[in-house]
Each structure stands twice: as C-alpha cells, then as structure tokens.
Design an enzyme around this catalytic site. Structure first.
Site, PDB file in Angstrom:
ATOM      1  N   ASN A 166       0.863  -1.174   0.000  1.00 42.61           N
ATOM      2  CA  ASN A 166       0.000   0.000   0.000  1.00 42.61           C
ATOM      3  C   ASN A 166       0.906   1.233   0.000  1.00 42.61           C
ATOM      4  OD1 ASN A 166      -2.874  -1.127   0.405  1.00 42.61           O
ATOM      5  ND2 ASN A 166      -1.671  -2.180   1.989  1.00 42.61           N
ATOM      6  N   GLU A 167       1.107   1.778  -1.190  1.00 54.55           N
ATOM      7  CA  GLU A 167       2.070   2.859  -1.382  1.00 54.55           C
ATOM      8  C   GLU A 167       1.497   4.206  -0.953  1.00 54.55           C
ATOM      9  OE1 GLU A 167       4.995   2.084  -2.003  1.00 54.55           O
ATOM     10  OE2 GLU A 167       5.262   0.684  -3.658  1.00 54.55           O
ATOM     11  N   SER A 168       2.353   5.227  -1.000  1.00 58.56           N
ATOM     12  CA  SER A 168       1.917   6.590  -0.697  1.00 58.56           C
ATOM     13  C   SER A 168       0.699   6.935  -1.550  1.00 58.56           C
ATOM     14  CB  SER A 168       3.045   7.580  -0.996  1.00 58.56           C
ATOM     15  OG  SER A 168       4.174   7.306  -0.217  1.00 58.56           O
ATOM     16  N   SER A 170      -2.326   5.658  -0.816  1.00 57.15           N
ATOM     17  CA  SER A 170      -3.347   4.639  -0.549  1.00 57.15           C
ATOM     18  C   SER A 170      -4.349   5.167   0.483  1.00 57.15           C
ATOM     19  CB  SER A 170      -2.701   3.360  -0.023  1.00 57.15           C
ATOM     20  OG  SER A 170      -1.890   2.757  -1.000  1.00 57.15           O
TER      21      SER A 170
END
Length: 642
Positions: A166-168, A170
C-alpha cells in the site's frame, strides 16, 4: 509481554509518540520477543480448540522472526497445525518458483520447516491473468472474513512508509488489489532483481482496510535505514502519504524496533526534550552540536538564550554560561581533525585521535566488497600508504553478484580473443565462453549463476580491486582476497555468519598483527553484507583480544557509500584538498564494472564516486559551518573499543 513494555513508557514519551513502540538492543532479541507473543497466541488458540489466523510479511524484517518460530517448533514442540496464514503481498507477474517469489520465500524460511497444513497457507497468486485478479482479491478477503478476521498481523515498513504494498496515496479503506509500485519501492527492491530494469512494476497487496481490521498488529523495523520513516510514522500526523501513520488509529498496534531504527525518535535522539537527563560528555556534545546545526550557527556563537529557547536550560544551569560549554565542545571537535590518520611521528598525541608511536604502523583495512575501501576511505587509505605505514587490504567478499551479465560475457570473450591472438592452445576458454553465453541467454529469474559465470564475475572485481591498490601503491603481497563463505551463494540471499568466516578473519589478523584495523561500520541493513562482514571482524577481534599484539591494536569504523557518521559521533576526521579528492575519484574509476549502470544502485541514482564526493564534501561543510577550518572534503571514523 510487549504490552507491559509499552506501559512502562512515561507520559512525556507518549506525548511525542502516537503509536506504542518497544526498542530492543538488536533485531534478534526483538524477534524473539515477537515470536514468543505469536507462540503464546497459537498455544492459547490450541487450548481453546480454535484456529489461529496470522497475517504474515516478507522482506528482510521478519527473517529473524521466522528463524525463531522455526526454532520454537523444532526445539520446543510448537505446533502450527491450527495456524492459517495469509501473506500480505506478492509481486505481479511472478512465478512461484522464482528466486524473488514470496511463495518461495515463505516456504524456505517458514512453511517447509514447520508442520503448518498446506491447505492453510495463502500467498497472493502472481501467475493470474489480469482479468482474474479482481475476483481473486475479493475471494482472498472473503476467506479472511469467513475465519473471523486476522488475529495477529505482522508488518514491515517501506522507506516511503508503505505497509504491504500500500504505497503513498493509498486510502485507509483500500481493499486487496493490484497496485503500481512506487519508484522508491522498486529502486529499493532492485538489488533483488539484478537492477531496476528487471524489477516488477506491479504487485498484489492486501488492502489497508483488512490490515486495520486485524485484532493485533506488530510492525517490525530494523536498522538505521528505517529510522527517518519510523519517526515520521510514530510522531507525525496521520496522512495517506505515509500509510503506516494509519496505524496510529489502530487500538492494538506495537512498533518493535532495534536501537538503530529507533534512533531518530525524540525520546532517543533528543531525550532532554522528554525528561530530565544526566548530562554526560556524549550527551552534551550531541546536544550542543545539534543546536548549532539547527540554528545554523558556529558553535562559539551560541548564546544563553539559544540554550534556554531550545529546551537546554538545565544544561546551562549545571555547566553554563554558554561560552564555557561552547569552547569545550569546539576544542573537542577541533581535536578530531588530523592529516595523520596513522598518528603523527614525534608529536604530542595527547589531543590527537591516533597515537604517535609506533611511527610506522601495520594497518589492515577490511573491505566488505572490492570497492568499499576506496569509496569510503580512499583518501585515508592513500595517505596511510604515503606516510610510510604498511597497509594491507582484506577484501572480505568477491562482490561477484554486482557484475552485469553482459560485462561477464565481454571479459570471457576477451580471454578467447587473447588466446587466439597470442597462439595459446586449448579450447577450454572457448568452452567456458560458449557455456556462459548459453546459460545467460536462457537464464530465468529462478536461476542462480552457474559457477563459471560467478567465477568470471569474481575475477572482474578482483582485477579492479588490484588495479585500485596498484594505483595507491600497494604491492600484491599486501592485497588479500578472503572470499568469506557466507557470501558465496550466487544469490542476493546470503548464508548466516559461520565459524569459517570468523576463522578466516582471525587468520588474516594473526598474519598481519596490525596496529590499526579499519572496518565498514555501516548498520543501515542489519541483514546486509556489510553488517555480516562487520560481525565477523568484531567476533574475530574479541577472540584475539588477549593476544599481546592486540593490546596495541585500535579499531576504526568507516561508513559505506550510503551515509556518514553523525557529527557528534565522529572521533577522527581526515581532511582532503581538491587534488586529493580528484585522486580518490581516479582510484574509484578503476572499478569499471560498477560505473554507468550499477547493478545494485539502491535508492540513490548517483554513481558511487559522486556519492562519495558529495558525502565527504558535506562532512567538511558541516565542520566549516560549526566554525572550524574549511576543507574540500573529509572522511570520518569512529573508534570501536573492544
């Protein structure tokens, strides 16, 4: 157990930290504590005849945790038959037998070594068609829900604060899905894929929503490389730019850290802002130098008001006025600077970082890879030789996996052409070349290099290291290629430090009987090659310390290409002029296989020589900003007392 540790935290600490944190001496001790909590949960569920639903992570952070769980199974009878596991993520696309597959990772490190039932293991499928991923992800979540949710979720944390993948950006209600990987994430992973071009761009990840629904969450973080993002996640505001901050809103989360990962937390980095402290020399130096840097003032320009307005009034009351404190710190910092890293002969050494005698010392520089010596302390290396010391280099590993395949083929082809040109008989070289070409052309992600290719790559790096030493002026009998066995797996994943590694290190020290040892003290990754090489040196020195020659041996630690010692930590700073900076650059250029397209670039797009120059220039600039002499560059060292 972890809960009781959190309860011990003072109200002042909790004022800064929005998530419960527990700090351990190292990752092994921290992992054992987490493993005990997981084992207790498994046994509690067994006693109630219930399943234990675990959410599991991959990457370097949980390796020591899984090793301890395996030990508990084999030595203490911990059964996993009631455990159902759901892994967080998997690269996409990814074959399950690939070296980089999380399916393979989990089976090798945990599943194949315990008695978990095969049908109870769930890892996202990296082989699906894109059209099938949506339904697959929905079913993945449905399986978790049908079992009542995750009882305990283990997490790592990415350099940008991602949890799972879950990247920046999300959202907190995000579901299990296919995601595009952030460039920072791909660069960090590129070392596992032999370069960025081979690194997947997408992955399947459990969504933030399911992580937040877990009854218990434990996030593991080890090493200095995680310290900045840990501070932001624990002490900063909740933001989708750092998904780990969502855990501030989870009612049962603990961050389990080692000292290095926790080093930027307020209570550890600036404890005087949290509670009353005993002002030791180390703490005074850290506080005063930190204050001068924060205010961008020379040390001798700090005022009483500066101390009072920045939470240091008690230091001022105990040891003030400011001028007295300032002059003491200024003098100590000035005394770290020396152009004589081996000691200045016939000089008063009472305030110098190194001893004057013996005037000509035997020096042993340990270099984890074949270029760490010149990148990290090339100016000091050259100066030690030029000042008449007997300098030896111990190259601890071959560094063979950091050579690109096409570079290996180029050199193998050169040998074939060389033999033809000079009429050297024999077809062995041609056979090796053809075998290598065939292998590389058909090489799969799941394959390690064949021995012939590994040896060619190792010889390339060996030749480059020799060329560097010759440039400095060292003869061949002072260049030692150790080839520590832990490294020689042909893969990114290395073996643990073993007795043979330690013995080889001891043998070299015994042979040289050095007055000085230099070793790479890079602690950013506790599972990395540098740390294993450092542990080998530490253990060898500890075992040899009663030897007569070791009583006159000092150990100095330098840093790798990634970061420098803090200004408050530096005990010896070796200045360089502009010409010496250029000489160091020329020596680094001898490592041609590491130029213009480094296999393991890391998160920094600069070449190694650029990183080294920038870092050395920045160290010199800090000294100058603090009011000391202005040099072109500086290399910094910390002494290890054994």
């Amino acid at each position: 157990m972890l809960k009781s540790e959190i309860d011990k935290a003072t109200s002042f600490e909790k004022r800064f930290e929005n998530i419960g944190t527990v700090v351990y001496e190292n990752s092994v001790i921290g992992s054992k504590s987490v493993a005990k909590e997981i084992a207790d949960l498994i046994r509690e569920k067994q006693s109630q005849n219930q399943l234990c639903i675990l959410g599991l992570a991959t990457g370097s952070s949980p390796k020591s945790l899984y090793a301890e769980l395996v030990r508990l199974h084999k030595e203490e009878g911990l059964s996993f038959k009631n455990v159902v596991s759901f892994n967080l993520d998997e690269y996409y696309p990814m074959e399950p037998d690939s070296i980089n597959s999380y399916v393979r990772f989990m089976h090798e490190l945990l599943f194949d070594q315990v008695d978990i039932l095969p049908e109870n293991v769930h890892v996202p499928d990296g082989t699906l068609s894109k059209e099938a991923i949506g339904d697959y992800c929905s079913n993945y979540e449905s399986k978790i829900e049908a079992l009542g949710g995750i009882d305990l979720q283990v997490l790592g944390i990415g350099g940008n604060g991602h949890i799972g993948f879950n990247e920046s950006g999300s959202l907190q209600n995000s579901k299990t899905r296919l995601v595009a990987l952030d460039h920072i994430t791909r660069v960090a992973a590129s070392k596992d894929f032999s370069g960025l071009d081979n690194t997947p761009r997408t992955a399947i990840t459990l969504g933030v929503k399911k992580i937040m629904e877990a009854k218990r969450v434990i996030l593991l973080a080890w090493g200095e490389g995680k310290s900045n993002i840990i501070k932001d996640s624990v002490e900063g505001p909740v933001t989708n730019q750092i998904p780990a901050t969502f855990l501030q809103e989870h009612n049962n989360t603990t961050f389990v850290l080692d000292k290095s990962a926790a080093s930027k937390l307020t209570r550890i980095n600036t404890p005087w802002l949290v509670e009353n402290v005993v002002w030791t020399d180390t703490l005074i130096r850290k506080a005063v130098l930190g204050l001068a840097q924060h205010l961008k003032k020379p040390i001798l320009m700090l005022t009483d008001a500066d101390y009072i307005e920045n939470g240091m009034s008690d230091l001022l009351a105990d040891l003030g006025p400011a001028y007295d404190i300032n002059i003491g710190i200024f003098n100590k910092l000035q005394n770290t600077i020396t152009g004589w890293p081996g000691g200045k002969p016939n000089a008063d050494d009472s305030k110098r970082p190194e001893r004057a005698e013996p005037a000509q010392k035997r020096v042993l520089i340990f270099s984890p890879h074949p270029d760490d010596d010149i990148i990290s302390m090339g100016g000091t290396f050259k100066r030690l030789h030029e000042q008449g010391h007997e300098v030896h280099i111990g190259y601890q590993t071959s560094g063979n996996i950091a050579v690109a395949d096409d570079e290996a083929l180029r050199f193998a082809n050169f040998v074939c052409d060389y033999n033809v040109k000079f009429g050297i008989a024999g077809s062995e070289a041609d056979d090796i070349y053809k075998k290598s070409v065939q292998f590389i052309q058909n090489k799969k992600n799941s394959e390690t290099d064949i021995p012939e290719v590994r040896n060619i790559k190792g010889l390339i790096r060996k030749g480059e290291a020799q060329a560097t030493c010759h440039f400095v002026g060292l003869p061949d009998n002072q260049i030692h290629f150790m080839e520590l066995p832990f490294y020689e797996t042909g893969t990114i994943e290395k073996k643990p430090l073993g007795e043979e590694d330690i013995q080889k290190t001891m043998d070299l020290i015994e042979k040289i009987k050095p007055h000085q040892i230099y070793a790479a003290g890079d602690l950013a990754d506790p599972h990395g090659t540098h740390k294993v090489c450092l542990d080998a040196v530490f253990e060898a020195v500890k075992r040899l310390k009663e030897k007569e020659y070791m009583k006159d041996c000092w150990v100095w630690l330098y840093r790798g290409a990634w970061q420098e010692w803090g200004i408050d930590e530096i005990e010896m700073a070796v200045p360089m002029g502009p010409d010496q900076v250029l000489e160091k650059r020329k020596a680094i250029f001898k490592h041609q296989s590491q130029k213009d397209g480094v296999v393991f670039q890391g998160s920094d797009s600069r070449e190694f020589w650029q990183r080294a120059e920038d870092r050395n220039r920045e160290t010199a600039a800090i000294y100058h900003q603090l009011g000391l002499a202005h040099y072109a560059a500086m290399e910094a060292f910390v002494r290890w007392i054994y």
